[in-house]
Enzyme design. Sequence first.
Site: not given
Ligand SMILES: NC(=O)c1ccc[n+]([C@@H]2O[C@H](COP(=O)([O-])OP(=O)(O)OC[C@H]3O[C@@H](n4cnc5c(N)ncnc54)[C@H](O)[C@@H]3O)[C@@H](O)[C@H]2O)c1
Length: 325
Positions: A33, A140, A219
């Site tokens: 969280l 990243y 994009r």
């Molecule tokens: N949003 C995008 O457009 C996008 C694009 C490419 C890749 N991604 C990848 O998708 C994944 C999810 O992205 P999102 O936009 O939902 O991000 P987000 O920040 O909404 O969700 C990430 C979740 O991971 C949890 N978290 C982070 N580090 C943690 C840890 N060490 N231990 C436990 N929980 C942890 C956070 O609390 C959060 O709920 C990520 O890995 C991101 O790199 C997202």
Amino acid sequence: MKVLVTGGTGYIGAHVTRGLAESGHDPVILDDLRASKRERAEGFVLEAVALEDTEGLFDVFARHRPDAVIHLAGSISVGESVRNPELYWQNNLGGGASLLLACARYPVQAFLFSSTAAVYGDTTVSPIPETAPMQPTAPYGSSKLAFERLLHGSAKSLGMRSAALRYFNAAGANPQWMVGEEHEPEEHLIPRVIGSVLENRALQVYGNDYPTGDGTCERDYIHVTDLASAHVAVIEADELESGRSFNVGTGHGTSVTQVIDAIGKRLEREPIVEVSARRPGDPASLVADPTALKSNLGWRPEHSSIEEIVDSAVQWDLVRRERAA
Ligand SMILES: NC(=O)c1ccc[n+]([C@@H]2O[C@H](COP(=O)([O-])OP(=O)(O)OC[C@H]3O[C@@H](n4cnc5c(N)ncnc54)[C@H](O)[C@@H]3O)[C@@H](O)[C@H]2O)c1
């Protein structure tokens, strides 16, 4: 199938969790969280454990014995990764390695990783196939690519099937679930434009002299419901060759100006736009070639027109504001 969803209270993870449950699977969320809220796990089992707590992961795996892992938890900001690269190596690579230790002790059948188009870096190829050169421009993307390699390299000895999904721009919200974007700070274009229009603020557009149709960056926006269905399809595809990485996008680019116009039309207001200098490192166009995912899994994006994405993102933003009021 019992599926451990790391990051399952985050934006994309909350959709994946619900998509799995709707398809008859049994998701368990693991999320400490740090970037999300407990309410988003309502109706699901939540284990509030950090990835780096390997002993804590062993305990979660011992109690739940998942059949598969979908690993979305991680640090997600390109800009932050330039300012604080150590966090990205620690969380995105080290956290993933800790999860693999749990898979070594409590074997799972399949491991699906959330990767990103940022692994390709500043490319001029468009649309981008998975075979394009991978030269990430920020920690990243490098940390995501490093974990893809660690995962695929160790999957065989761990006796599991591995896959990575390289998301392009996740956007929108499922109108039934209403668990949309709530990043802090919000760096994604669509929620930023909606916020600026609703709050009558000027929106900065970084550069309008790119070699694209209207001069602004393009994009590939993929509706988060379509992303969720791609995860379900990969988890269910027992016959899928292990060690594959797939682009998840539509194959179509939408420019910053087209996004702004679509949001102005949906909200029936004129966005206030200020054009400033290009941001270093922003490629003109990032568009997926999603052929591999389509041909291997028969997956198709069904909700990713810019109108449907914008409409659902606006619905979510209005609900979120009402809840916060
Ligand atoms: N949003 C995008 O457009 C996008 C694009 C490419 C890749 N991604 C990848 O998708 C994944 C999810 O992205 P999102 O936009 O939902 O991000 P987000 O920040 O909404 O969700 C990430 C979740 O991971 C949890 N978290 C982070 N580090 C943690 C840890 N060490 N231990 C436990 N929980 C942890 C956070 O609390 C959060 O709920 C990520 O890995 C991101 O790199 C997202």
